[in-house]
Design a protein around this motif. Sequence first.
Motif, PDB file in Angstrom:
ATOM      1  N   CYS A 297     -16.391  17.781  23.025  1.00 50.41           N
ATOM      2  CA  CYS A 297     -17.149  18.923  23.549  1.00 50.41           C
ATOM      3  C   CYS A 297     -16.286  19.772  24.472  1.00 50.41           C
ATOM      4  O   CYS A 297     -16.378  21.016  24.465  1.00 50.41           O
ATOM      5  CB  CYS A 297     -18.394  18.420  24.288  1.00 50.41           C
ATOM      6  SG  CYS A 297     -19.644  17.696  23.226  1.00 50.41           S
ATOM      7  N   SER A 301     -15.353  23.711  23.804  1.00 55.68           N
ATOM      8  CA  SER A 301     -15.595  24.773  24.788  1.00 55.68           C
ATOM      9  C   SER A 301     -14.332  25.573  25.060  1.00 55.68           C
ATOM     10  O   SER A 301     -14.395  26.782  25.314  1.00 55.68           O
ATOM     11  CB  SER A 301     -16.127  24.168  26.091  1.00 55.68           C
ATOM     12  OG  SER A 301     -15.139  23.358  26.721  1.00 55.68           O
ATOM     13  N   SER A 302     -13.182  24.922  24.989  1.00 58.29           N
ATOM     14  CA  SER A 302     -11.932  25.649  25.212  1.00 58.29           C
ATOM     15  C   SER A 302     -11.668  26.646  24.092  1.00 58.29           C
ATOM     16  O   SER A 302     -11.151  27.742  24.324  1.00 58.29           O
ATOM     17  CB  SER A 302     -10.759  24.664  25.328  1.00 58.29           C
ATOM     18  OG  SER A 302     -10.439  24.102  24.064  1.00 58.29           O
TER      19      SER A 302
END
Length: 323
Positions: A297, A301-302
Amino acid sequence: MLHTTVLPSSTIPTWNQQLQGGLWKIASCACFAGINGIIRYLQGGSPSPIDITLPVCMIMFFQNLFATGFMVPVLLNHWKDLRRTQYPGLHLTRVVIAVTGISLWYLGLYYLPLAKAVALMFTGPIFTIIGAQIWLGEHIDRNRFMAISISFVGAFVILRPDEMLFATSNSGLGLAPLLPLMAAIAFAASKLCTRRLGRYGESPGSLTFYLLVLMVPVSLVPALIYWQTPSLQHLPWLILMGALATGAHYCLSKSLSIGEVSFVMPFGFSKLLLSALVGYIAFGEFSSSWSMWFGACIIFSSVLLLTRQPHSRPQPQPLLKKA
């Protein structure tokens, strides 16, 4: 002695080109995930194991052989373009590095669980970014640096270096985790060679063709030492590996010829989710470790951070060369 040559502004990709490079990277990861699953099966890692397993070097050689066969139409249609290159030495260097990396990676898949081996490969971008800054002179702005840093955090959450550090000898891993790590270094060097050839004007088709054609004789050397003639049970899987390898290398070459290495690199973390999906469907493997999915996750998100905010167009960067 060093001197600098300035890259023309036309070599700096636009934002749309960068996104296209990321999508091509994801496509290559999907192909590689399929290859990883086949390798596990041919080595006897399936719940319904194959009757006769194949050595790693044999799998690598026949994969390259069939992948080259899929490139024959390209060879016939673009023979004059493909056979002429001004950089044979760089092509050969790229191939030797790639074969070394593949050998180490396949051995890692033999000794380690699929998800663990893929997770360890995520250390590769560290070496890729260092090389891209030093050798290619690529610009890394603050937003991109933050996204890459977050990706590294996610990778280390998955790796759990504390567990590796204090693991006992009974774990059975021994020095096996070093295999994917060394493979990651080799693949990073190969990617930098690909990007350099792309800057020199080599087309994605040419990059794929020379990689696959030269890999056949290079990978034949270790295959002859442990030769084992494949059976009819092996052939369909080896042919499928050749098709996936052709697609994977073409998508990767396309990605690196369009986008900068430091931009398309985080998209490579999609290989974890894709490999986990292959492991679950084909082998019933499902990681219940919180660190595995929490790290995934963070990595995802990066990638979102990287794609939401377009980067300003940087000025041409000096490219260092030895005199």
